[in-house]
Design an enzyme around this catalytic site. Structure first.
Site, PDB file in Angstrom:
ATOM      1  N   ARG A 167       0.890  -1.241  -0.119  1.00 12.08           N
ATOM      2  CA  ARG A 167      -0.032  -0.023  -0.032  1.00 12.08           C
ATOM      3  C   ARG A 167       1.025   1.452   0.088  1.00 12.08           C
ATOM      4  O   ARG A 167       1.884   1.234   0.582  1.00 12.08           O
ATOM      5  CB  ARG A 167      -0.799  -0.142   1.233  1.00 12.08           C
ATOM      6  CG  ARG A 167      -2.084  -1.085   1.213  1.00 12.08           C
ATOM      7  CD  ARG A 167      -3.085  -0.551   0.145  1.00 12.08           C
ATOM      8  NE  ARG A 167      -4.052  -1.568  -0.171  1.00 12.08           N
ATOM      9  CZ  ARG A 167      -4.163  -2.425  -0.877  1.00 12.08           C
ATOM     10  NH1 ARG A 167      -3.177  -2.703  -1.559  1.00 12.08           N
ATOM     11  NH2 ARG A 167      -5.262  -3.383  -1.021  1.00 12.08           N
ATOM     12  N   HIS A 226       0.977  -0.373 -10.593  1.00 15.35           N
ATOM     13  CA  HIS A 226       0.185  -1.269  -9.436  1.00 15.35           C
ATOM     14  C   HIS A 226      -0.241  -2.480 -10.440  1.00 15.35           C
ATOM     15  O   HIS A 226      -1.390  -2.884 -10.635  1.00 15.35           O
ATOM     16  CB  HIS A 226      -1.099  -0.308  -9.343  1.00 15.35           C
ATOM     17  CG  HIS A 226      -1.881  -0.907  -8.353  1.00 15.35           C
ATOM     18  ND1 HIS A 226      -2.520  -0.229  -7.275  1.00 15.35           N
ATOM     19  CD2 HIS A 226      -2.133  -2.302  -7.714  1.00 15.35           C
ATOM     20  CE1 HIS A 226      -3.209  -0.753  -6.272  1.00 15.35           C
ATOM     21  NE2 HIS A 226      -2.919  -2.115  -6.470  1.00 15.35           N
TER      22      HIS A 226
END
Length: 311
Positions: free
Chosen positions: A226, A274
Site C-alpha cells: 500500500r 500497480h
C-alpha cells in the site's frame, strides 16, 4: 431458490466477470440471478469493487455479505452504512501467484545486480559476482496470505528471510517476529525489504526515517503493498544520500502517480503501475462462488474482514 447477486463494479469488469462467474456459480450448484443492476431490497450478495461499488449499503436490507474483488479493503471497511459481513479477495491461484512472481522477480533483480548488466553503455567488465541467496537478508513486512506466500518462496530459493506481522506467525525456515517490539529487529541490517502490510492507521508511514536507518546501508525497498506504508519524503532523502540503494514501488498514495512526482525521475526508483498482483476473473470467480455457497449453506465465510483490525 434463486440467489440474487449484484455485480457492483465497472462495465469493463462486468464484461470480464460475467461468463466465468456465471459458470463458477453453476458449478457450485447455485441457482443464481447475476446482474449489474438490481433493486436493493432484492439483493442477497454484493460483488463489490471499491472504485465502482455503492457508497451507501443501507438500502441493501436483505444482503447477506459484501464480497470484495480486491485484497485491500481500506476504502470500505470504515463505511458506517456497511452492516453486512465484508469479505476480502484471497485468490491463491491468481492474486497470490501474481504477487509471488512479482516479488521474487524484483528481489532477484536487486540481489543479482541485474541493472548494471542490462544498462551498461560504457561496456564495463566488472567481474564481481553477487553473494549466494543464503548470504542475503530479506525482510518481509506483512505475513498474511500474500506475505506468507512471498516469504516462503524466497526462503525456498535460499534467502535468509525474516518476517514481521501484527500477530504471531510460524512459518518454516523464516524468522518470524510480531508486534511493535519485533519491527526493529526485523529491519536491522536487512538488505532487501518487501512491504506487504495492509493499509491501516497503524501501518501508515511504517517505513519512516528511523526505519530506513535500521536497514543495511544501500538497502533496496520493494513496495507492492500500500502506498501509505512509506513516508515518501523520508524515502527520497534516504535515496538521495545513499542510505537506501533503490526503491521499486508498485503502489502510491495517489494513483495513477502524478507525472511531476519525484519518483518518476529519480535514478534510484523504479515505478511499476500497480501491476504486482491483479484479481483474475477466472480464478476469483471460483472464490466468490464458494463464499456464496457457504453463505447459503450456513457455513462460515472465507476471508471475513475484522472490522476493528481493518483487514
Amino acid at each position: 431458490m434463486t440467489v440474487n447477486i449484484l455485480f457492483a463494479a465497472s462495465g469493463d469488469s462486468w464484461a470480464a466477470y460475467r461468463e466465468p462467474l456465471t459458470r463458477a456459480l453453476a458449478e457450485a450448484g447455485i441457482d443464481a440471478r447475476l446482474a449489474p443492476e438490481m433493486a436493493p431490497d432484492e439483493v442477497d450478495y454484493i460483488v463489490y469493487s471499491p472504485n465502482d461499488g455503492p457508497d451507501d449499503f443501507g438500502p441493501f436490507t436483505r444482503a447477506k455479505a459484501v464480497l470484495s474483488l480486491w485484497a485491500g479493503v481500506e476504502r470500505i471497511v470504515g463505511n458506517s452504512t456497511l452492516t453486512q459481513p465484508l469479505v476480502r479477495m484471497v485468490d491463491e491461484e491468481g492474486l497470490t501467484r501474481g504477487m509471488t512472481e512479482w516479488v521474487t522477480g524484483h528481489v532477484l533483480r536487486h540481489h543479482l545486480g541485474m541493472d548494471a548488466h542490462i544498462v551498461n553503455p560504457d561496456r564495463v567488465w566488472n567481474h564481481a559476482p553477487p553473494p549466494l541467496a543464503q548470504d542475503r537478508t530479506v525482510a518481509v513486512l506483512g505475513l498474511g496470505a500474500l506475505g506468507a506466500a512471498c516469504a516462503t518462496a524466497l526462503a525456498r530459493i535460499g534467502f535468509d528471510v525474516r518476517g514481521w506481522s501484527n500477530s504471531p506467525k510460524d512459518l518454516p525456515d523464516i524468522t518470524c517476529r510480531h508486534g511493535a517490539e519485533g519491527l526493529g529487529p526485523t529491519l536491522d541490517g536487512a538488505e532487501i525489504v518487501v512491504l506487504l502490510l495492509p493499509g491501516t492507521p497503524a501501518t501508515e508511514n511504517v517505513i519512516d526515517a528511523a526505519a530506513l536507518d535500521r536497514m543495511a546501508p544501500g538497502a533496496c525497498l520493494l513496495n507492492p503493498g500500500r502506498g501509505t506504508l512509506i513516508d515518501d519524503d523520508a524515502l527520497l532523502a534516504a535515496l538521495d544520500d545513499g542510505r537506501a540503494g533503490h526503491a521499486t514501488l508498485d503502489v502510491f498514495r495517489t494513483e495513477p502517480l502524478p507525472a511531476d512526482h519525484p519518483y518518476w525521475a529519480h535514478p534510484r526508483v523504479t515505478v511499476t503501475p500497480h501491476v504486482a498482483a491483479e484479481t483474475r476473473p477466472a480464478t476469483a470467480a471460483r472464490v466468490i462462488a464458494e463464499n456464496v455457497r457457504r453463505g447459503e449453506a450456513g457455513e462460515p465465510l472465507l476471508h471475513l474482514v475484522d472490522r476493528a483490525a481493518g483487514y
